[in-house]
Scaffold this motif. Sequence first.
Motif, PDB file in Angstrom:
ATOM      1  N   VAL A 403       0.870  -1.179   0.000  1.00  0.00           N
ATOM      2  CA  VAL A 403       0.000   0.000   0.000  1.00  0.00           C
ATOM      3  C   VAL A 403       0.904   1.226   0.000  1.00  0.00           C
ATOM      4  CG1 VAL A 403      -1.827   1.245   1.198  1.00  0.00           C
ATOM      5  CG2 VAL A 403      -1.771  -1.252   1.284  1.00  0.00           C
ATOM      6  N   SER A 404       0.645   2.169  -0.886  1.00  0.00           N
ATOM      7  CA  SER A 404       1.559   3.304  -1.016  1.00  0.00           C
ATOM      8  C   SER A 404       0.799   4.579  -1.334  1.00  0.00           C
ATOM      9  CB  SER A 404       2.602   3.041  -2.102  1.00  0.00           C
ATOM     10  OG  SER A 404       1.992   2.950  -3.374  1.00  0.00           O
ATOM     11  N   ALA A 405       1.487   5.686  -1.065  1.00  0.00           N
ATOM     12  CA  ALA A 405       1.030   7.019  -1.464  1.00  0.00           C
ATOM     13  C   ALA A 405       2.219   7.721  -2.098  1.00  0.00           C
ATOM     14  CB  ALA A 405       0.516   7.800  -0.263  1.00  0.00           C
ATOM     15  N   ASN A 406       2.017   8.336  -3.249  1.00  0.00           N
ATOM     16  CA  ASN A 406       3.107   8.970  -3.974  1.00  0.00           C
ATOM     17  C   ASN A 406       2.743  10.407  -4.349  1.00  0.00           C
ATOM     18  OD1 ASN A 406       4.833   6.490  -4.301  1.00  0.00           O
ATOM     19  ND2 ASN A 406       3.013   5.807  -5.408  1.00  0.00           N
ATOM     20  N   HIS A 407       3.766  11.158  -4.595  1.00  0.00           N
ATOM     21  CA  HIS A 407       3.583  12.558  -4.969  1.00  0.00           C
ATOM     22  C   HIS A 407       4.745  12.958  -5.866  1.00  0.00           C
ATOM     23  CE1 HIS A 407       5.867  16.227  -3.853  1.00  0.00           C
ATOM     24  NE2 HIS A 407       4.800  16.852  -4.311  1.00  0.00           N
ATOM     25  N   ASN A 408       4.462  13.747  -6.894  1.00  0.00           N
ATOM     26  CA  ASN A 408       5.525  14.336  -7.716  1.00  0.00           C
ATOM     27  C   ASN A 408       5.054  15.702  -8.188  1.00  0.00           C
ATOM     28  OD1 ASN A 408       4.400  14.013 -10.659  1.00  0.00           O
ATOM     29  ND2 ASN A 408       4.114  12.008  -9.704  1.00  0.00           N
ATOM     30  N   GLN A 409       6.018  16.585  -8.396  1.00  0.00           N
ATOM     31  CA  GLN A 409       5.668  17.945  -8.790  1.00  0.00           C
ATOM     32  C   GLN A 409       6.710  18.498  -9.748  1.00  0.00           C
ATOM     33  OE1 GLN A 409       5.756  19.482  -4.662  1.00  0.00           O
ATOM     34  NE2 GLN A 409       7.211  21.023  -5.394  1.00  0.00           N
ATOM     35  N   ASN A 410       6.248  19.340 -10.647  1.00  0.00           N
ATOM     36  CA  ASN A 410       7.085  20.058 -11.588  1.00  0.00           C
ATOM     37  C   ASN A 410       6.982  21.540 -11.225  1.00  0.00           C
ATOM     38  OD1 ASN A 410       8.084  21.509 -13.859  1.00  0.00           O
ATOM     39  ND2 ASN A 410       7.723  19.741 -15.168  1.00  0.00           N
ATOM     40  N   ASN A 411       8.037  22.064 -10.608  1.00  0.00           N
ATOM     41  CA  ASN A 411       7.984  23.435 -10.112  1.00  0.00           C
ATOM     42  C   ASN A 411       7.915  24.463 -11.233  1.00  0.00           C
ATOM     43  OD1 ASN A 411       8.144  22.428  -7.537  1.00  0.00           O
ATOM     44  ND2 ASN A 411      10.365  22.671  -7.399  1.00  0.00           N
ATOM     45  N   ALA A 412       8.561  24.157 -12.367  1.00  0.00           N
ATOM     46  CA  ALA A 412       8.542  25.109 -13.474  1.00  0.00           C
ATOM     47  C   ALA A 412       7.136  25.253 -14.052  1.00  0.00           C
ATOM     48  CB  ALA A 412       9.526  24.669 -14.557  1.00  0.00           C
ATOM     49  N   ALA A 413       6.410  24.135 -14.181  1.00  0.00           N
ATOM     50  CA  ALA A 413       5.050  24.159 -14.730  1.00  0.00           C
ATOM     51  C   ALA A 413       3.990  24.354 -13.657  1.00  0.00           C
ATOM     52  CB  ALA A 413       4.768  22.868 -15.497  1.00  0.00           C
ATOM     53  N   ARG A 414       4.389  24.361 -12.376  1.00  0.00           N
ATOM     54  CA  ARG A 414       3.467  24.484 -11.239  1.00  0.00           C
ATOM     55  C   ARG A 414       2.466  23.331 -11.190  1.00  0.00           C
ATOM     56  NH1 ARG A 414       2.571  29.255  -8.272  1.00  0.00           N
ATOM     57  NH2 ARG A 414       3.999  30.970  -8.768  1.00  0.00           N
ATOM     58  N   LEU A 415       2.866  22.159 -11.676  1.00  0.00           N
ATOM     59  CA  LEU A 415       1.976  21.008 -11.726  1.00  0.00           C
ATOM     60  C   LEU A 415       2.317  20.039 -10.599  1.00  0.00           C
ATOM     61  CD1 LEU A 415      -0.237  19.356 -13.137  1.00  0.00           C
ATOM     62  CD2 LEU A 415       1.553  18.357 -14.583  1.00  0.00           C
ATOM     63  N   VAL A 416       1.308  19.669  -9.798  1.00  0.00           N
ATOM     64  CA  VAL A 416       1.477  18.746  -8.679  1.00  0.00           C
ATOM     65  C   VAL A 416       0.512  17.585  -8.879  1.00  0.00           C
ATOM     66  CG1 VAL A 416       1.401  18.465  -6.174  1.00  0.00           C
ATOM     67  CG2 VAL A 416       2.075  20.659  -7.168  1.00  0.00           C
ATOM     68  N   THR A 417       1.000  16.355  -8.666  1.00  0.00           N
ATOM     69  CA  THR A 417       0.175  15.162  -8.812  1.00  0.00           C
ATOM     70  C   THR A 417       0.267  14.339  -7.537  1.00  0.00           C
ATOM     71  OG1 THR A 417       0.567  15.094 -11.199  1.00  0.00           O
ATOM     72  CG2 THR A 417      -0.276  13.096 -10.169  1.00  0.00           C
ATOM     73  N   ILE A 418      -0.888  13.995  -6.968  1.00  0.00           N
ATOM     74  CA  ILE A 418      -0.967  13.167  -5.764  1.00  0.00           C
ATOM     75  C   ILE A 418      -1.545  11.820  -6.164  1.00  0.00           C
ATOM     76  CG2 ILE A 418      -1.897  12.968  -3.435  1.00  0.00           C
ATOM     77  CD1 ILE A 418       0.002  15.283  -3.709  1.00  0.00           C
ATOM     78  N   ASN A 419      -0.864  10.736  -5.764  1.00  0.00           N
ATOM     79  CA  ASN A 419      -1.357   9.378  -6.007  1.00  0.00           C
ATOM     80  C   ASN A 419      -1.626   8.717  -4.656  1.00  0.00           C
ATOM     81  OD1 ASN A 419       1.065   9.873  -8.199  1.00  0.00           O
ATOM     82  ND2 ASN A 419      -0.755   8.992  -9.118  1.00  0.00           N
ATOM     83  N   PHE A 420      -2.903   8.690  -4.268  1.00  0.00           N
ATOM     84  CA  PHE A 420      -3.270   8.079  -2.994  1.00  0.00           C
ATOM     85  C   PHE A 420      -4.759   7.770  -2.991  1.00  0.00           C
ATOM     86  CE2 PHE A 420      -5.031   8.509   1.282  1.00  0.00           C
ATOM     87  CZ  PHE A 420      -4.306   7.535   1.945  1.00  0.00           C
ATOM     88  N   PRO A 421      -5.153   6.553  -2.575  1.00  0.00           N
ATOM     89  CA  PRO A 421      -4.260   5.458  -2.187  1.00  0.00           C
ATOM     90  C   PRO A 421      -3.925   4.565  -3.376  1.00  0.00           C
ATOM     91  CG  PRO A 421      -6.515   4.891  -1.676  1.00  0.00           C
ATOM     92  CD  PRO A 421      -6.565   6.254  -2.292  1.00  0.00           C
ATOM     93  N   ASN A 422      -2.785   3.916  -3.324  1.00  0.00           N
ATOM     94  CA  ASN A 422      -2.395   2.883  -4.271  1.00  0.00           C
ATOM     95  C   ASN A 422      -2.189   1.588  -3.505  1.00  0.00           C
ATOM     96  OD1 ASN A 422      -2.393   4.872  -6.195  1.00  0.00           O
ATOM     97  ND2 ASN A 422      -0.178   5.007  -6.361  1.00  0.00           N
ATOM     98  N   ALA A 423      -2.692   0.487  -4.046  1.00  0.00           N
ATOM     99  CA  ALA A 423      -2.570  -0.795  -3.363  1.00  0.00           C
ATOM    100  C   ALA A 423      -2.362  -1.903  -4.382  1.00  0.00           C
ATOM    101  CB  ALA A 423      -3.810  -1.085  -2.505  1.00  0.00           C
ATOM    102  N   ALA A 424      -1.620  -2.913  -4.003  1.00  0.00           N
ATOM    103  CA  ALA A 424      -1.383  -4.062  -4.880  1.00  0.00           C
ATOM    104  C   ALA A 424      -1.263  -5.316  -4.032  1.00  0.00           C
ATOM    105  CB  ALA A 424      -0.120  -3.861  -5.703  1.00  0.00           C
ATOM    106  N   PHE A 425      -2.003  -6.337  -4.421  1.00  0.00           N
ATOM    107  CA  PHE A 425      -1.927  -7.648  -3.755  1.00  0.00           C
ATOM    108  C   PHE A 425      -1.462  -8.664  -4.788  1.00  0.00           C
ATOM    109  CE2 PHE A 425      -3.765 -11.744  -2.551  1.00  0.00           C
ATOM    110  CZ  PHE A 425      -3.281 -11.867  -1.247  1.00  0.00           C
ATOM    111  N   THR A 426      -0.452  -9.432  -4.427  1.00  0.00           N
ATOM    112  CA  THR A 426       0.170 -10.352  -5.373  1.00  0.00           C
ATOM    113  C   THR A 426       0.205 -11.764  -4.798  1.00  0.00           C
ATOM    114  OG1 THR A 426       1.584  -8.585  -6.228  1.00  0.00           O
ATOM    115  CG2 THR A 426       2.251 -10.839  -6.716  1.00  0.00           C
ATOM    116  N   VAL A 427      -0.192 -12.702  -5.640  1.00  0.00           N
ATOM    117  CA  VAL A 427       0.020 -14.124  -5.342  1.00  0.00           C
ATOM    118  C   VAL A 427       1.230 -14.557  -6.155  1.00  0.00           C
ATOM    119  CG1 VAL A 427      -0.953 -16.439  -5.410  1.00  0.00           C
ATOM    120  CG2 VAL A 427      -2.439 -14.482  -4.938  1.00  0.00           C
TER     121      VAL A 427
END
Length: 928
Positions: A403-427
């Motif tokens: 289970v994860s939460a991610n964030h990335n931003q481009n300061n020059a373009a003023r663009l911010v992206t939030i990824n939450f929640p992210n989850a993965a279950f693997t067999v």
Amino acid sequence: MILIVVKKNFAINSRADVDAPPFFFMKDTIPKKSIKDTLPGKDTIKITDSSKLTTDSAKKPRADTFSLKMSKDTLSGPVKYYAQDSIVGFMDSKTMDLYGKAKTEYQDMTLTAPVISINQEKHMISAKAGRDSTGEISDYADMKQADNEFKSEHMEYNFKTQQGITKGTITQQGDMFVHSDIVKKVDERTMYSQGTFFTTCNLDHPHFGFRARKSKIINKKLAVTGAIRPEFDSVPIPVYLPFGIFPLYQGRHSGILSPSFERNDVQGLGLSRLGYYKVINDNWDVQVYGNIYSYGSWSGNIQPTYRKRYKYQGSLNFGLQATKRNFKGDPDYYSTKTYTLNWAHSSDSRARPGTNFSANVNMSSTRYNENIPNSNLMNFNNTAGSSITYSKTWQDKPFSLTVSANHNQNNAARLVTINFPNAAFTVNTLYPLQKKEAVGPKKWYEQLGIGYQVGFQTAAPFYEYSDSVKAQLRREGRYRGVFQRMWDTLQFNGTQSIPISLSLPPILGGAVMISPSISYSQTFMNRRTKYEFIQDTVIGVASNAMSLRHQMSMGISFNSALYGTYKFKNNTFIRHVIRPTVALSYTPDLNKDNYQKVTVTDKKTGEQSVYYYDQLAGIGAAPISIFTARKFGGINFGLDNNLEMKVRAKKGKKQSDADTAADGTVTSSKVDENGFKKVRLIDGFGITSSYNMFADSMKLSPFSMYFRTNLFDKINLSANGTIMPYRLDANGAPTKYYAWEGRRFNIGTLTNASVSLSTSFQSKPKDAAKAKQRQEAINNQMNDPMLQGDRQRLLEYMQQNPAEFVDFNTQWSVNVSYSLTYTKPSSITGSYASRYNGITSSSSFSGSFNLTPKWNFSVNGYYDFATNKIQTFSMAISRDLHCWQLSVNVTPVGIYRYFNFTISPKAGILQDLKINRNRSFYNGGPSY
């Protein structure tokens, strides 16, 4: 008087209950009175007669016991002593003199000196330092007790009371060295001294310090003095203080953070890092600090750190920044408020095996970095990212969860992206046909593996408004908050897939490996985008609509390796390894309803081009051109190569020898038994592409090429490029005709390429062991999870103050890198057409060399060949003053120019005792 002389390296133990030469425990050495007191005749020894035991008691045997009363003046442990030259004992006075590298041990105390005298009756020991022919001390009397160490010219010490007097004593208390003319030790922790000199210089004759006539020292805790004054190189400074307090704590303790004075042309005079450090308990501490400038700018930070041994550790930093440049009414007046948030957390894998939680958060306002004063590295840092992850693996089951939460931003373009929640279950891959108890080699069908994966992902991109745009939207009544904008753009999807793999036995004598595979997945999405070509632009409009995407692929791959060797007359060999890869694959088109066909017309030529847009990819997604169509059925192929050479090693090199760099890394291969070593000429070069039989046209995909090598174990060279195998029209877009059709042979057009070159040279370290120790310390600091949150700030400080991190052990070093990029126009018209067409190149460089063993000069910079200008350049000069450091840093080129002068002690305990002068200049216009 009885005199006994022992010579030639004799070690003796002074307790009778420990084995020792018998003549040291003659009757004359112990007075009769002592014997009487020590062994009284009454009730001293009690013994049970075993002959009177009854039959029952015989069944339960008892151990005979006795008690022995010791004299009150007896030591609690043996005294061991040793001398290299001789030991002279005087029986009547119960004393012994030890000569030549004498050593005495008692419990946790160890004393070494050229001459030692021991009085057994009074429990006293005395030692003297050795002197050379000029009268200077050549060998101190050195006493170590627990974690304390004393070096003295002369000392007298009582074993039993642990009291003593020393003369000409030097002791270390943490980073502090304490020189005293006379020291009286009253107990295990407390000392009184006369003629005391406090310094962080580790020389017998220190360069600087603070002198006091008398002082009281509580070991590893505190030193308090009377009137005190500073001295530099034995020259007293006429500045007196009525008293002095020196903290000698080991570890953390609370205190005020001393600020530095700065001057900034656009922010004014300022105080930097003014604050307080507080130790809350063994697990928590916190720093609160800030900067303040005369023109109105300020910033504040709170930075707690926490730790629990064998469980977890981390640090947090939250900062607010208010920036004002110039004054109101000035055309260049600028005002804004920004924030930053950093969090680093790591858990010990031993605390909960199979479970892990980690965090590395680095987010801020998109204009925060450019407003940090005196920081070129951060001013031009336009990207940031964060990750918070929880993972669990079941030890006895093939399951794993992330289970994860991610964030990335481009300061020059003023663009911010939030990824939450992210989850993965693997067999994990299961082998249902495999026998529980394997006997003999496995059958091919037992290698059939089946897995399962299910996941959930979200994305909420939004733009951060500037203050002026925010004010305008509010006036128009159209302003929406951050969370409202995130909700407007929120996208989520759920995915499940079933991968199936099988490893077949190799064919052709093991020369070819065969690997079939098949996978199926489904993705649920909440947004759908419709596209339309209006004038010269393709516009996408998103709407909320649940959609389902199916993906399925199947294929089989063939891998092999071919070797070719050529031998020269001088027994030098060249070997060429070719690794061809061929894969047949089929991807059916299961998403016909999710792709939209858009016809784009060129206004100038009237030529039409057809593109497919994935309606589930989101606004701004690039179109899918014909040569990467929705359905694929064909072949993927590639060719990888490397080139090696065997040459005769230099004379004197033995088998298994290897060339190593200064940091200990191996730079060339080992020498074999015939005296040859392997040299890599080309690490890898090759080409990849694919052919789609189901495409209407442009079935052949562009060729991707790559090349990488390391020349002479010093120069790293890499290159890559893309060749379009079709003719290009006037706008640079590919047509459906192959480049070699109807004309002389032409493999295609190079649409983009890049070449990068880097190298570094440095002299061998003066002290290899010291260089290895320094590298290990740097690696430990950079890999310490506690420093993750501060790593960027540490790199920033090192970049801004290189003279404070000079390695005088390395005479010189040079680092140079060069990059060249070539780009053709985009193959897409409309809004995708105005990409830069041409060549860009740049170079970065840095270097350092010692002008003298104590002076170092360093430079670093960045040069842009497109503008033929140096974009950034800085230089620094440093002087090693043994226990002090002088540094001057100048950045005369760039938007942010900077000057710094610092002279400070190296010891951390005196880090605030420094002379610092900073000035910075902003050479750019206002930010919007």
